[in-house]
Design a protein around this motif. Structure first.
Motif, mmCIF file in Angstrom:
data_model
loop_
_atom_site.group_PDB
_atom_site.id
_atom_site.type_symbol
_atom_site.label_atom_id
_atom_site.label_comp_id
_atom_site.label_asym_id
_atom_site.label_seq_id
_atom_site.Cartn_x
_atom_site.Cartn_y
_atom_site.Cartn_z
ATOM 1 N N PRO A 1 50.353 44.773 33.978
ATOM 2 C CA PRO A 1 49.168 44.688 34.841
ATOM 3 C C PRO A 1 49.281 43.608 35.912
ATOM 4 N N PHE B 1 48.700 44.499 39.712
ATOM 5 C CA PHE B 1 47.577 43.871 40.433
ATOM 6 C C PHE B 1 48.066 43.136 41.669
ATOM 7 N N ALA C 1 45.400 48.167 33.683
ATOM 8 C CA ALA C 1 44.364 47.237 33.226
ATOM 9 C C ALA C 1 44.007 47.525 31.772
ATOM 10 N N CYS D 1 40.867 42.015 32.955
ATOM 11 C CA CYS D 1 41.356 43.397 32.979
ATOM 12 C C CYS D 1 40.200 44.388 33.008
ATOM 13 N N GLN E 1 39.017 44.594 36.477
ATOM 14 C CA GLN E 1 39.916 45.391 37.304
ATOM 15 C C GLN E 1 39.727 46.889 37.077
#
Length: 212
Positions: free
Chosen positions: A61, A65, A95, A177, A180
């Protein structure tokens, strides 16, 4: 702020948290800073919650990201932005991986805090006993019980401090997360667009404040 830029901020926040969790997990292999036999290390340390859950699994992740940043938010409502929409949608999957990894670390840390450390509770000329003298977290409010651990010295405070850091860091990672996931959904719907989402994001922020 565009969805991609916001995602990069989240990814940058995850980096130090992941490094911290890995270091804490490594330090747990050396109770009170001392090297001991592997069979005397607390069982939960071997579950590698900080190294695997909040460390290795968070790499995916984090990379995704950080790669979602988009400094140019112009033309985001056109058909040429489908790639960005799918990228934001894909970031939701990574995520979710982050939530699973950090959630695993949180569970392991909570169990370890409740069970307490493995330590030497008895020793004489012919016998040395190592076990976990605490159960169900009853030692947390009764520091007088900590003396049951003879060696390593201060192993209880070492155990509690490091696993507490892992627990808190893991919870923060779960929250990031989860944010996100929502940010990725907005990015998929709006195409990582500042203008398209500027009416939606103010509605999201109060919700996130109540959640976290």
């Amino acid at each position: 702020m565009c969805s991609g830029s916001f995602a990069k901020c989240l990814g940058a926040t995850l980096v130090p948290l992941s490094v911290l969790c890995v270091l804490c997990n490594i330090l747990l292999f050396f109770p009170s800073g001392k090297s001991i036999e592997s069979k005397h290390i607390t069982n939960e340390v071997w579950y590698f919650g900080g190294i695997l859950g909040s460390g290795v699994l968070m790499i995916f992740p984090i990379l995704v990201f950080l790669g979602l940043k988009n400094n140019d938010c112009c033309g985001c409502c056109g058909n040429d932005n489908c790639g960005r929409r799918f990228a934001m949608l894909g970031s939701m999957l990574f995520a979710a991986v982050g939530v699973l990894g950090s959630g695993y670390s949180v569970i392991v840390s909570a169990v370890a805090i409740s069970s307490g450390p493995m330590c030497m509770t008895f020793r004489n000329a012919t016998l040395t006993v190592w076990n976990t003298p605490f159960n169900k977290g009853n030692y947390l409010s009764k520091t007088s019980m900590w003396s049951a651990c003879k060696e390593p010295v201060d192993v209880v405070s070492w155990h509690l401090t490091l696993f507490s850091i892992l627990l808190v860091a893991g919870l923060i990672q779960v929250a990031i997360c989860a944010v996100q996931v929502v940010n990725g959904l907005l990015g998929a719907l709006c195409g990582d667009c500042c203008r398209c989402c500027e009416k939606v994001r103010p509605l999201l922020h109060p919700l996130l404040l109540h959640m976290f």
